[in-house]
Design an enzyme around this catalytic site. Structure first.
Site, PDB file in Angstrom:
ATOM      1  N   GLU A   1     -44.789   5.327 -39.311  1.00  0.00           N
ATOM      2  CA  GLU A   1     -44.062   4.192 -39.869  1.00  0.00           C
ATOM      3  C   GLU A   1     -42.559   4.441 -39.861  1.00  0.00           C
ATOM      4  O   GLU A   1     -42.101   5.565 -40.051  1.00  0.00           O
ATOM      5  CB  GLU A   1     -44.561   3.910 -41.286  1.00  0.00           C
ATOM      6  CG  GLU A   1     -46.023   3.487 -41.265  1.00  0.00           C
ATOM      7  CD  GLU A   1     -46.557   3.033 -42.603  1.00  0.00           C
ATOM      8  OE1 GLU A   1     -47.425   2.156 -42.597  1.00  0.00           O
ATOM      9  OE2 GLU A   1     -46.116   3.534 -43.647  1.00  0.00           O
TER      10      GLU A   1
ATOM     11  N   CYS B   1     -34.895   4.504 -41.511  1.00  0.00           N
ATOM     12  CA  CYS B   1     -35.581   5.681 -42.043  1.00  0.00           C
ATOM     13  C   CYS B   1     -36.635   6.093 -41.008  1.00  0.00           C
ATOM     14  O   CYS B   1     -37.586   5.367 -40.751  1.00  0.00           O
ATOM     15  CB  CYS B   1     -36.215   5.274 -43.373  1.00  0.00           C
ATOM     16  SG  CYS B   1     -37.008   6.613 -44.211  1.00  0.00           S
TER      17      CYS B   1
ATOM     18  N   CYS C   1     -47.675  15.263 -42.862  1.00  0.00           N
ATOM     19  CA  CYS C   1     -46.829  16.389 -43.251  1.00  0.00           C
ATOM     20  C   CYS C   1     -47.711  17.480 -43.820  1.00  0.00           C
ATOM     21  O   CYS C   1     -48.637  17.207 -44.583  1.00  0.00           O
ATOM     22  CB  CYS C   1     -45.801  15.961 -44.294  1.00  0.00           C
ATOM     23  SG  CYS C   1     -44.663  17.304 -44.740  1.00  0.00           S
TER      24      CYS C   1
ATOM     25  N   CYS D   1     -46.408  17.944 -50.836  1.00  0.00           N
ATOM     26  CA  CYS D   1     -45.753  17.687 -52.135  1.00  0.00           C
ATOM     27  C   CYS D   1     -46.658  16.745 -52.930  1.00  0.00           C
ATOM     28  O   CYS D   1     -47.206  15.791 -52.379  1.00  0.00           O
ATOM     29  CB  CYS D   1     -44.373  17.076 -51.933  1.00  0.00           C
ATOM     30  SG  CYS D   1     -43.279  18.161 -50.994  1.00  0.00           S
TER      31      CYS D   1
ATOM     32  N   CYS E   1     -46.187  12.719 -52.976  1.00  0.00           N
ATOM     33  CA  CYS E   1     -45.812  12.080 -51.704  1.00  0.00           C
ATOM     34  C   CYS E   1     -47.041  11.585 -50.940  1.00  0.00           C
ATOM     35  O   CYS E   1     -47.961  12.361 -50.659  1.00  0.00           O
ATOM     36  CB  CYS E   1     -45.030  13.073 -50.854  1.00  0.00           C
ATOM     37  SG  CYS E   1     -44.658  12.461 -49.200  1.00  0.00           S
TER      38      CYS E   1
ATOM     39  N   CYS F   1     -39.608   4.922 -49.980  1.00  0.00           N
ATOM     40  CA  CYS F   1     -39.738   6.367 -49.751  1.00  0.00           C
ATOM     41  C   CYS F   1     -41.053   6.874 -50.290  1.00  0.00           C
ATOM     42  O   CYS F   1     -41.420   6.553 -51.407  1.00  0.00           O
ATOM     43  CB  CYS F   1     -38.714   7.121 -50.569  1.00  0.00           C
ATOM     44  SG  CYS F   1     -37.160   7.203 -49.842  1.00  0.00           S
TER      45      CYS F   1
END
Ligand code: SAH
Ligand code: SF4
Length: 386
Positions: free
Chosen positions: A111, A124, A131, A135, A138, A360
């Site tokens: 995305e 962005c 990932c 975290c 996230c 985000c």
């Protein structure tokens, strides 16, 4: 939302599967493309012409590169391709934010988000499929990890976004003036591909953005932070999120490997020398009752006192089963005031694109997880589901 996001597809040529020996012209920065042209027994300046066709004119068809001879175009068509991800969907938020899902070879989706503001437009960009760093707050991390993006897939997001914004009557006045590597993934764990893509963003024959307008955000991959400074001159954002190791390790597990003291030493090296005064943007996601209390603000003041830093307080963007809540406006105000009274420059980020999950940490794409991450998340971590 766009009335029919898939209409956006029509204007973009979808490219066929690659031949295995084919180079993607979007995978090269200027130096790399010049070398490639030499291997083709062509003059290096041809590489500059190709870059201009690709990035100034948005050309994705070698036949349209009319400053190249017909023979060279034929040779390039035989040996190379221009491969861009497919546009799977596009959404336009009520606040003007655009979000696209791009489908990559191999089936995963990434995305990319564009956020228009009064005097600038920020894209962005994603650097990885998922990932690996996990975290706890996230959505990307929650999806696990598949692979690094190629340079062409990173710069291709800028290419596609430029084209898609221009083609939609509702966004044709939107211009990309800034790029932040704050989409899916940890950019510094995809170093080589990232640096080539950054070179193309800065190159006059590429997008020609100024180094202040290209930002790499990292959760603190220390050796790569030092290497980045040597490789390319861009701005740095560090995802701090907590003022002490105990809390930071809970939120950003990478902290166990690179704790705050070492992170701050690396930050010091980043700002320390060089031909211009650098500063670092520290990102701090505000999680209710977790890291948003006055004592956390006071600890943060101690940590950052005297450092050329700006702190960006980010409202937590919830996603299913995160187990966290966004801090209240009162907590954020109280936190901000403590920083401000102690002369730490802090801004409060507005949430954009909430209605299309473009904020985000909400970027999730479609990751074919190879790390089997989702198995670890059968239970929420704190409190009720959000
Ligand atoms: N991996 C890099 C860049 C991508 S994340 C990094 O961690 O810095 C970009 C930013 O979004 C980071 O500051 C990250 O901490 C923040 N973020 C992640 N999840 C979020 C969420 N749910 N709400 C708000 N911000 C989030
Ligand atoms: Fe990865 Fe950044 Fe998300 Fe952490 S916040 S899991 S480093 S994308």
């Amino acid at each position: 939302m766009c009335p029919n996001p898939l209409d956006l597809n029509k204007a973009i040529a979808i490219h066929p599967a690659p031949r295995s020996d084919t180079a993607n012209l979007l995978d090269f920065d200027r130096a790399g493309l010049r070398d490639y042209f030499e291997t083709l027994d062509e003059k290096p300046f041809r590489a500059d012409q190709v870059l201009k066709w690709l990035y100034h004119h948005g050309i994705s068809n070698i036949d349209d590169m009319t400053t190249l001879s017909v023979t060279l175009r034929e040779k390039l068509k035989e040996k190379a391709e221009i491969y861009l991800p497919e546009v799977e969907s596009g959404h336009l938020s009520e606040d003007g934010t655009s979000k696209w899902t791009f489908r990559l070879r191999g089936g995963n989706g990434i995305e990319t988000v564009f956020i228009p503001e009064t005097n600038r437009g920020t894209l962005c960009v994603s650097s990885q499929i998922g990932c690996a760093l996990d975290c706890s707050f996230c959505a990307t991390g929650r999806q696990g990890f598949n692979r690094n993006l190629t340079t062409g897939e990173i710069i291709g997001q800028v290419w596609l976004a430029t084209k898609l914004l221009a083609e939609n009557p509702a966004t044709q006045n939107h211009r990309i003036t800034n790029v932040v590597m704050m989409g899916m993934g940890e950019p510094l764990l995809n170093f080589k591909q990232l640096v080539r893509a950054l070179n193309l963003m800065l190159d006059d024959n590429g997008y020609g953005l100024s180094k202040r307008r290209v930002t790499v955000s990292t959760s603190g991959v220390l050796p790569a932070m030092d290497k980045l400074k040597e490789a390319v001159d861009v701005s740095l954002a560090v995802s701090l999120h907590a003022p002490n190791d105990e809390l930071r390790t809970q939120l950003v597990p990478l902290n166990e490997k690179y704790p705050i003291k070492e992170l701050m030493a690396a930050c010091q090296r980043w700002v320390g020398t060089g031909d211009r005064k650098r500063h670092i943007l520290f990102e701090y996601v505000m999680l209710e009752g977790v890291n948003d209390q006055p004592q956390h603000a006071r600890e943060l003041v101690k940590l950052l006192k005297g450092f050329p830093a700006k702190v960006n307080l980010i409202p937590f963007n919830p996603f299913p089963m995160s187990g966290y809540k966004r801090s209240s406006a009162t907590s954020v105000e109280r936190f901000w005031k403590i920083l401000n009274e102690n002369r730490i420059v802090a801004t409060r980020r507005k949430t954009r694109g909430d209605d299309i999950e473009a904020a985000c940490g909400q970027l999730a794409g479609q990751v074919n997880d190879r790390s089997k991450r989702e198995l670890k998340f059968v239970k929420p971590r704190f409190g009720e589901n959000l």
